[in-house]
Design an enzyme around this catalytic site. Structure first.
Site, PDB file in Angstrom:
ATOM      1  N   GLY A  70      81.616 -39.324 146.143  1.00  0.00           N
ATOM      2  CA  GLY A  70      82.085 -38.358 145.203  1.00  0.00           C
ATOM      3  C   GLY A  70      80.243 -38.966 144.680  1.00  0.00           C
ATOM      4  N   THR A  71      80.067 -39.360 144.879  1.00  0.00           N
ATOM      5  CA  THR A  71      78.666 -39.861 143.847  1.00  0.00           C
ATOM      6  C   THR A  71      78.014 -38.878 144.420  1.00  0.00           C
ATOM      7  OG1 THR A  71      78.766 -42.281 143.656  1.00  0.00           O
ATOM      8  CG2 THR A  71      76.668 -41.630 143.576  1.00  0.00           C
ATOM      9  N   SER A 201      86.594 -37.161 146.539  1.00  0.00           N
ATOM     10  CA  SER A 201      86.087 -38.498 147.485  1.00  0.00           C
ATOM     11  C   SER A 201      87.095 -38.946 147.875  1.00  0.00           C
ATOM     12  CB  SER A 201      85.472 -39.328 146.538  1.00  0.00           C
ATOM     13  OG  SER A 201      85.268 -40.746 147.536  1.00  0.00           O
ATOM     14  N   HIS A 203      88.614 -41.356 149.515  1.00  0.00           N
ATOM     15  CA  HIS A 203      88.933 -43.147 149.225  1.00  0.00           C
ATOM     16  C   HIS A 203      90.246 -43.267 148.061  1.00  0.00           C
ATOM     17  CE1 HIS A 203      86.336 -45.361 145.989  1.00  0.00           C
ATOM     18  NE2 HIS A 203      85.612 -44.161 146.522  1.00  0.00           N
ATOM     19  N   THR A 239      74.028 -36.614 161.111  1.00  0.00           N
ATOM     20  CA  THR A 239      75.351 -36.947 161.587  1.00  0.00           C
ATOM     21  C   THR A 239      76.533 -36.616 161.171  1.00  0.00           C
ATOM     22  OG1 THR A 239      73.642 -37.267 163.245  1.00  0.00           O
ATOM     23  CG2 THR A 239      76.561 -37.467 164.146  1.00  0.00           C
ATOM     24  N   CYS A 323      83.227 -49.857 138.128  1.00  0.00           N
ATOM     25  CA  CYS A 323      81.680 -49.545 137.705  1.00  0.00           C
ATOM     26  C   CYS A 323      81.288 -50.493 137.208  1.00  0.00           C
ATOM     27  CB  CYS A 323      81.805 -48.661 138.283  1.00  0.00           C
ATOM     28  SG  CYS A 323      82.459 -47.268 138.578  1.00  0.00           S
TER      29      CYS A 323
HETATM   30  N1  PLP Z   1      83.491 -39.478 140.383  1.00  0.00           N
HETATM   31  C1  PLP Z   1      84.558 -39.953 139.481  1.00  0.00           C
HETATM   32  C2  PLP Z   1      85.644 -39.470 137.631  1.00  0.00           C
HETATM   33  C3  PLP Z   1      84.997 -41.432 139.790  1.00  0.00           C
HETATM   34  O1  PLP Z   1      85.869 -41.878 139.327  1.00  0.00           O
HETATM   35  C4  PLP Z   1      84.307 -41.639 141.281  1.00  0.00           C
HETATM   36  C5  PLP Z   1      84.879 -43.028 141.531  1.00  0.00           C
HETATM   37  O2  PLP Z   1      85.446 -43.749 140.712  1.00  0.00           O
HETATM   38  C6  PLP Z   1      83.259 -41.452 141.568  1.00  0.00           C
HETATM   39  C7  PLP Z   1      83.129 -40.050 141.238  1.00  0.00           C
HETATM   40  C8  PLP Z   1      81.989 -42.022 142.745  1.00  0.00           C
HETATM   41  O3  PLP Z   1      82.928 -41.532 143.720  1.00  0.00           O
HETATM   42  P1  PLP Z   1      82.585 -42.154 145.537  1.00  0.00           P
HETATM   43  O4  PLP Z   1      83.292 -43.874 144.996  1.00  0.00           O
HETATM   44  O5  PLP Z   1      83.337 -42.033 146.068  1.00  0.00           O
HETATM   45  O6  PLP Z   1      81.058 -42.269 145.321  1.00  0.00           O
END
Ligand code: PLP
Length: 403
Positions: A70-71, A201, A203, A239, A323
């Site tokens: 996601g990041t 994402s 996970h 890759t 986080c």
């Molecule tokens: N965006 C949201 C709303 C999230 O809750 C998270 C993870 O907690 C992320 C982005 C980041 O995703 P990733 O952990 O796959 O980088």
């Protein structure tokens, strides 16, 4: 007893997902760019996974970019749009976001501000909702992007993304949404919702860590940020993580409506049980919220204390977002919905999954109630704050703060 109620942070990988992934480590391990049979086979698998993913959100396969999570998807979307317009010679660029975004969006926008991009951070109401009127009023002639999350990771509030999409389209502004928390829990049709860019994402949905995706509508102005081979339509070279991508798509396909219905039922059981504890409140919207999120504030206690005591009893939860839970900084989301400091510090996020059981919920309610009672009994009162005594349900006397 082990009770995992931190599925907003990450989820257990589904055993069927693991099973699906294994052959791609030891048998079908070819590089999807190689010309031999193992490479061709990996490419086929990747093409098929991309097609299945795209169909799930009503997109075209070439609109799906697989990423590391996601990041990275958020970064490619936001920075990529800004880079495109800069290269077009635009001297002024404006972005609209909200002040409750995940750090992956918020810190990206802050970094852009340091580089001269104008950013408007829309506030939210006490339920965590943005105002569509404020959104429209914030639009400038040089607004290039609206980035507003679908579901908030801390309080579970769902934003009106269909309406945001309509506003963006009407004003010819690109619309990005972070759907990391809502994916597979709420149906997403990128065409119906007028979305140009959307982050996912694996996970958070019982898939592997380190895999994600970004939908980029055909023709959307996004410039690549990193350089290498021509993978992922030149938007994300490197890759491809074939096993991870296969696992992600399998996890997506394993999600079921009946699991969502079960989560709603158990989430409500949890909320009802926990709100029986005196001086507790539900954070986030009552109805427009994620099926698996219950964020509860317990006044006059520290969330970290509750978390550690719950952990000792086998229950995993988080304070605010995962986080920020390692810092004692109050959550920016709970601040944004107008909660006072002492209330913010007593907030706990419980996030369920399809594996959560009624037994887990009842065990949690029982132990949270006991822990809160115990912690309040010993809670030290802050200097300069007046307090009074009140009677609790069990006629046990406790001291509480007074406004
Ligand atoms: N965006 C949201 C709303 C999230 O809750 C998270 C993870 O907690 C992320 C982005 C980041 O995703 P990733 O952990 O796959 O980088």
């Amino acid at each position: 007893m082990k009770v995992y109620l931190d599925n907003g942070a990450t989820t257990m990988v589904d055993k069927d997902v693991v099973k699906t992934m294994i052959p791609y480590f030891t048998q079908e391990y070819g590089n999807a760019s190689s010309l031999h049979y193992l490479g061709i086979s990996a490419q086929k698998v990747l093409t098929d996974a991309r097609k299945r993913f795209s169909e799930y959100i009503n997109a075209f396969p070439e609109e799906i970019i697989f990423t590391s999570g996601g990041t990275e998807s958020d970064n490619i979307a936001i920075l990529g749009v800004v880079k495109y317009f800069r290269l077009q010679g635009e001297s002024k660029i404006h972005i609209i976001t909200s002040n409750i975004e995940h750090p992956a969006v918020l810190n990206t926008c802050k970094a852009l501000e340091d580089e001269g991009v104008e950013v408007t951070y829309l506030g939210v109401d006490s339920d965590g909702m943005i105002s569509l009127k404020e959104l429209e009023a914030a639009i400038k002639p040089y607004t290039k992007l609206i980035t507003i999350m679908h579901a908030n990771n801390e309080i579970g509030t769902l934003q009106p993304i269909k309406e945001i999409g309509e506003i963006a389209k009407k004003n010819k502004i690109l619309f990005h949404t972070d759907a990391v928390q809502s994916f597979t829990k709420i149906k997403i049709d990128v065409k119906e919702l007028n979305i140009d860019l959307i982050s996912f994402s694996a996970h958070k949905i019982h898939g592997p860590k380190g895999v994600g995706a970004l939908f980029v509508r055909k023709g959307t102005s996004v410039k690549q940020l990193t350089y290498g081979g021509s993978h992922e339509y030149k938007k994300r070279p490197g890759t491809e993580n074939v096993s991870g991508i296969i696992g992600f798509v399998k996890a997506m396909e394993l999600s079921r409506q009946e699991d969502i219905d079960k989560m709603v039922m158990l989430r409500d059981r949890l909320i009802d049980g926990l709100l029986k504890i005196p001086h507790s409140n539900l954070n986030g919207h009552k109805t427009q919220r994620l099926c698996n999120n219950a964020n509860i504030g317990f006044a006059f206690v520290e969330g970290e204390g509750i978390l550690m005591h719950l952990s000792d009893r086998g229950i995993c939860v988080s304070t605010g977002s995962a986080c920020s839970s390692k810092s004692l900084e109050p959550s920016h989301v709970l601040k944004a919905i107008g909660l006072r400091h002492e209330v913010i510090h007593g907030a706990i996020r419980f996030t369920l999954s399809r594996y959560t059981t009624k037994k887990d919920i009842d065990y949690t309610i029982k132990h949270v109630s006991k822990i809160i009672k115990k912690l309040r009994k010993f809670s030290t009162l802050k200097e300069g704050v007046k307090y009074d005594t009140v009677e609790y349900e069990d006629h046990h006397e406790h001291e509480i703060y007074q406004e």
